[in-house]
Design an enzyme around this catalytic site. Structure first.
Site, PDB file in Angstrom:
ATOM      1  N   GLU A 136      -6.782 -10.454   7.640  1.00 22.97           N
ATOM      2  CA  GLU A 136      -5.818 -11.208   8.434  1.00 22.97           C
ATOM      3  C   GLU A 136      -6.403 -12.578   8.767  1.00 22.97           C
ATOM      4  OE1 GLU A 136      -4.896  -8.851  11.861  1.00 22.97           O
ATOM      5  OE2 GLU A 136      -4.700  -7.056  10.646  1.00 22.97           O
ATOM      6  N   ASP A 143      -4.024   3.295   6.704  1.00 25.19           N
ATOM      7  CA  ASP A 143      -4.607   3.765   5.449  1.00 25.19           C
ATOM      8  C   ASP A 143      -5.480   5.000   5.655  1.00 25.19           C
ATOM      9  OD1 ASP A 143      -3.303   1.634   4.428  1.00 25.19           O
ATOM     10  OD2 ASP A 143      -5.064   0.572   3.668  1.00 25.19           O
ATOM     11  N   CYS A 159      -4.096  -2.673   8.216  1.00 20.42           N
ATOM     12  CA  CYS A 159      -4.447  -1.731   7.157  1.00 20.42           C
ATOM     13  C   CYS A 159      -5.230  -0.490   7.583  1.00 20.42           C
ATOM     14  CB  CYS A 159      -5.233  -2.469   6.070  1.00 20.42           C
ATOM     15  SG  CYS A 159      -4.268  -3.748   5.233  1.00 20.42           S
ATOM     16  N   ASN A 217     -10.468   0.877   2.144  1.00 15.67           N
ATOM     17  CA  ASN A 217     -10.230   0.605   3.559  1.00 15.67           C
ATOM     18  C   ASN A 217     -10.786   1.706   4.452  1.00 15.67           C
ATOM     19  OD1 ASN A 217      -9.099  -1.902   3.400  1.00 15.67           O
ATOM     20  ND2 ASN A 217      -6.987  -1.209   3.425  1.00 15.67           N
ATOM     21  N   LYS A 276      -7.420   1.615  -3.163  1.00 12.25           N
ATOM     22  CA  LYS A 276      -6.997   0.912  -1.949  1.00 12.25           C
ATOM     23  C   LYS A 276      -7.298   1.727  -0.700  1.00 12.25           C
ATOM     24  CE  LYS A 276      -4.621  -1.746   0.894  1.00 12.25           C
ATOM     25  NZ  LYS A 276      -5.102  -3.045   1.339  1.00 12.25           N
ATOM     26  N   THR A 295       0.849  -1.191   0.000  1.00 14.47           N
ATOM     27  CA  THR A 295       0.000   0.000   0.000  1.00 14.47           C
ATOM     28  C   THR A 295       0.887   1.244   0.000  1.00 14.47           C
ATOM     29  OG1 THR A 295      -1.664  -1.216   1.258  1.00 14.47           O
ATOM     30  CG2 THR A 295      -1.885   1.182   1.171  1.00 14.47           C
TER      31      THR A 295
END
Length: 418
Positions: A171, A285, A281, A229, A225, A116
């Site tokens: 995960e 993010d 993330c 998120n 991306k 990312t």
């Protein structure tokens, strides 16, 4: 074909295993233990599907710490090294990604960035690669005794197309999500759309379903991306605030959520309250996207980041009240989700930090932690001893082991799901 994958974590290893069903794959990682485990058919991360494939499937896969060995003969390079959020700079640390791109571009093969990165990163790196190739060509044109050397460097830098392909993995279910992706997004430079589609088809052919391929500009794919998120973080924050409201007014959060989510426009997903969003993330993010909004009108992303901090404050305050003035507050496991062994950026850690700042006595139960201390907090790995010492036990996610201590238990896991 042979593919070199840099990074042996959730993203890199799940992609490597996926691709190794169709190609020879070399995984590069600087961690000697990860390299050893992968070569022994063992997953260094907790993921049941990943472990099953490594131990039972006839994969063409090996791991190494030697980048040159992995790159030798490779027809494509996948970059999946970590990009942690740097609180000092307010941005992702992309140094490891940059290093791999500069190394791999000399091979003149397609480079697919899975890490990312901030919007615009791949365009900047592509421009750098083009500039270096042009400089080599310029030196080659000078001739004389340096011509052969320059020609070699120019050839190394020529044709190294750079693509960005975001991952959307959970995960503990990273390989499963690679096998059944909702879509395959790939970003490319102008005029590279056909090549991008052909490259994305390699991932599509490895999937067990039939996902659509979405081809766009590199900066657009990078934005997909971060916004995807951040939207999930918005949902988590929304239902956490709903839960806070319900607790403050002695209402049933479960019944309110059921009524809200019965509307098909809302849907019953990502609606289980927690101590806050966390993991690999969402925290980094949302913060990176907030940094990218510095010169863009908008308030929502800033509010989401602030909301997550407010939720952890509320959880800490609630635990202090439940434990009384001198009661010990127990923390049942550090990870965010059942079935995961990761506690990086876990909301539980944020709650612990707040309890410590309030001067409260905290005790952790976490079997995966070796030693008697974690971040200056004592750790007990015997559940009965842990439960006896605590006035209240906080669990971000409920597990059956907690049933005997329901009278001490504080959890916002209303639906028994991650």
């Amino acid at each position: 074909m042979k593919i070199a994958v840099f990074g042996g974590g959730y993203v890199g290893l799940s992609n490597a295993v996926l691709l190794s069903t169709r190609a020879e794959v070399a995984v590069v990682d600087i961690d000697a233990d990860k390299v050893r485990l992968i070569n022994e058919g063992k997953s260094p991360v907790r993921d049941d599907t990943l472990q099953k494939y490594l131990s039972e499937k006839p994969l063409r896969l090996y791991a190494t710490a030697d980048a040159e060995t992995a790159l030798c003969g490779a027809e494509a390079v996948v970059v999946a090294t970590p990009t942690d959020y740097d609180e000092g700079t307010g941005r992702f640390d992309t140094s490891s990604v940059e290093q791999v791109i500069r190394l791999a571009r000399r091979r003149g093969v397609p480079i697919v960035v899975k890490s990312t990165v901030p919007p615009g990163f791949c365009d900047r790196m592509a421009a750098e690669c083009d500039r270096m190739a042009a400089e080599c060509n310029g030196r080659a044109a000078e001739g004389n005794g340096r011509a052969a050397e320059a020609d070699g460097r120019a050839a190394e830098g020529h044709g190294a197309s750079l693509f960005f392909m975001p991952e959307f993995l959970r995960e503990g279910k990273a390989l499963y999500d690679n096998l059944y992706p909702a879509r395959i997004v790939i970003g490319c430079g102008k005029g590279e759309e056909q090549a991008a589609g052909a490259l994305a088809k390699l991932w599509k052919d490895c999937a067990e379903n039939d996902p659509p391929i979405l081809v766009m500009r590199r900066k657009e794919a990078e934005s997909v991306k971060l916004f995807a998120n951040s939207y999930l973080a918005v949902r988590v924050a929304f239902f956490n605030e709903l839960d806070t409201f319900a607790q403050k007014h002695s209402l049933s959060a479960g019944r309110i959520i059921a009524g809200v989510c019965a509307d098909e426009r809302v849907g019953s997903f990502y609606n289980n309250p927690s101590f806050g969003y966390g993991g690999y993330c969402l925290p980094k993010d949302t913060k990176q996207l907030l940094a990218d909004f510095a010169n863009v009108p908008g308030d929502l992303i800033r509010a989401v980041v602030r909301s997550n901090d407010t939720r952890k404050d509320f959880i800490a305050d609630t635990l202090c009240k439940m434990a009384g003035e001198n009661g010990t507050i127990g923390i049942y496991k550090l990870h965010m989700k059942v079935g995961s062994d990761n506690h990086r950026e876990s909301a539980v850690l944020g709650v612990i930090d707040r309890l410590k700042k309030r001067g409260r006595s905290v005790l952790i139960y976490e079997p995966s932690v070796e030693g008697e201390w974690f971040r200056c907090v004592p750790v007990v790995n015997h559940f009965a001893a842990f439960a006896k010492e605590c006035a209240v036990i906080a669990a971000n996610r409920y597990e059956a082991e907690l049933a005997p201590v329901r009278d001490k238990l504080f959890t916002r896991d209303l639906f028994g799901m991650n």
